[in-house]
Write an enzyme that holds these catalytic residues in place. Structure first.
Site, short mmCIF file in Angstrom:
data_model
loop_
_atom_site.label_atom_id
_atom_site.label_comp_id
_atom_site.label_asym_id
_atom_site.label_seq_id
_atom_site.Cartn_x
_atom_site.Cartn_y
_atom_site.Cartn_z
N LYS A 103 0.86 -1.18 0.00
CA LYS A 103 0.00 0.00 0.00
C LYS A 103 0.90 1.23 0.00
O LYS A 103 1.67 1.46 0.94
CB LYS A 103 -0.91 0.02 1.21
CG LYS A 103 -1.82 1.24 1.24
CD LYS A 103 -2.38 1.49 2.63
CE LYS A 103 -2.95 2.90 2.69
NZ LYS A 103 -3.27 3.30 4.08
N GLY A 164 -7.37 9.38 10.27
CA GLY A 164 -7.57 9.45 11.71
C GLY A 164 -8.58 10.47 12.18
O GLY A 164 -8.78 10.64 13.38
N ALA A 190 -9.20 5.86 4.96
CA ALA A 190 -9.04 7.02 5.84
C ALA A 190 -10.34 7.79 6.01
O ALA A 190 -11.08 8.03 5.05
CB ALA A 190 -7.95 7.96 5.33
N GLY A 191 -10.62 8.15 7.25
CA GLY A 191 -11.75 9.01 7.57
C GLY A 191 -12.94 8.33 8.19
O GLY A 191 -13.82 9.00 8.74
N ASN A 212 -8.28 1.85 10.52
CA ASN A 212 -7.45 1.53 11.67
C ASN A 212 -7.97 2.26 12.91
O ASN A 212 -8.47 1.66 13.86
CB ASN A 212 -6.00 1.88 11.39
CG ASN A 212 -5.05 1.46 12.51
OD1 ASN A 212 -3.86 1.67 12.40
ND2 ASN A 212 -5.52 0.88 13.59
N THR A 213 -7.88 3.60 12.88
CA THR A 213 -8.20 4.40 14.06
C THR A 213 -9.63 4.17 14.55
O THR A 213 -9.87 4.14 15.76
CB THR A 213 -7.99 5.89 13.76
OG1 THR A 213 -6.69 6.08 13.21
CG2 THR A 213 -8.11 6.73 15.02
#
Length: 261
Positions: A103, A164, A190-191, A212-213
């Site tokens: 990635k 994040g 993301a987001g 992830n976050t």
């Protein structure tokens, strides 16, 4: 979803459309339990931040996230230029015995973590020329997404919002346009902040979501991993089912048109 609804990345089929990261957890045991609960088959690892063998004195992440069970997806998080991104991918290939699926992200700003698209393009070109299979993190620009596809990236990963941030999908129209014009998998990256964000991404037609976050920073990461798994599945089913059309006015649930009394 069942394997009959599998999607393919670089010639490999996956039944889970949820991809997860390995950072920000309290410890490796929590990482392991959350990933197992998520049902994810592809797990991304920040090579510059987590140990997968480059530091013999630290615990190896691969001791709890085995490459025999998961597709390990090395990423270039923390790279702000072409040279460091390419070098990081080559290190990952060495550590993972020739593994070539990566990635790519080349960041342009430490505050927003938005991608530096021109440098990402150059890094992608070098990596593809070096026989890497590149999944690329980029902006939600449909023109750039198509360019990455045409140059040979095996998947395009537009952001939904800053990394994040947990803001959810800020521009669903761009994401839908990217999806409608793509011939490679499109995965929101993301987001995502909560399960409804993941469902929306899937309802837009995305092939998957990487997060992830949203899991790791939840008050209960294991429970959130379970919620995200279900959200991905329900969003995918809703997309396949085809939602009802939006209308400006009410429409009776039991219409009388065509009925005789």
């Amino acid at each position: 979803m069942t394997r009959t609804d599998a999607f393919s990345i670089a010639g490999t089929d996956y039944s889970s459309r949820l991809l997860v990261g390995t950072g920000k957890y309290n410890d490796l045991n929590e990482t392991k339990n959350a990933i197992e609960t998520s049902g994810a088959q592809i797990v991304t690892v920040a090579i510059r931040r987590l140990n997968i063998g480059q530091n013999k004195e630290q615990q190896n992440l691969l001791d709890v996230i085995s490459p025999d069970k998961y597709t390990i997806l090395p990423n270039t998080a923390g790279c702000y230029d072409v040279e460091s991104a390419v070098r990081t991918c080559r290190l990952a290939r060495e550590l993972l015995n020739g593994h070539d699926l990566i990635k790519l992200e080349v960041l342009g700003d430490e505050k927003t973590l938005f991608p530096d698209v021109p440098q990402t393009l150059e890094a992608a070109k070098q990596l593809i020329d070096d026989d890497f299979k590149v999944m690329v993190y980029t902006s939600d620009d449909p023109i750039m997404a198509k360019r990455f596809e045409e140059m040979g990236c095996v998947a395009v990963m537009p952001l939904a919002a800053p990394i994040g941030s947990g803001l959810g999908i800020r521009n669903p129209y761009n994401i839908r346009t990217i999806v409608e014009n793509a011939n490679v998998p499109i995965l929101v990256d993301a987001g995502v902040g909560t399960a409804s964000d993941a469902s929306i991404a899937m309802e837009l037609g995305c092939d998957g979501v990487l997060m992830n976050t949203a899991i790791a920073q939840a008050k209960n990461p294991i429970l959130m991993a379970s919620a995200m798994k279900k959200a991905i599945e329900s969003g995918r089913e809703a997309y396949l089912a085809g939602r009802m059309p939006r209308r400006a006015y009410a429409s009776a649930s039991s219409p009388i048109d065509g009925h005789f009394f």
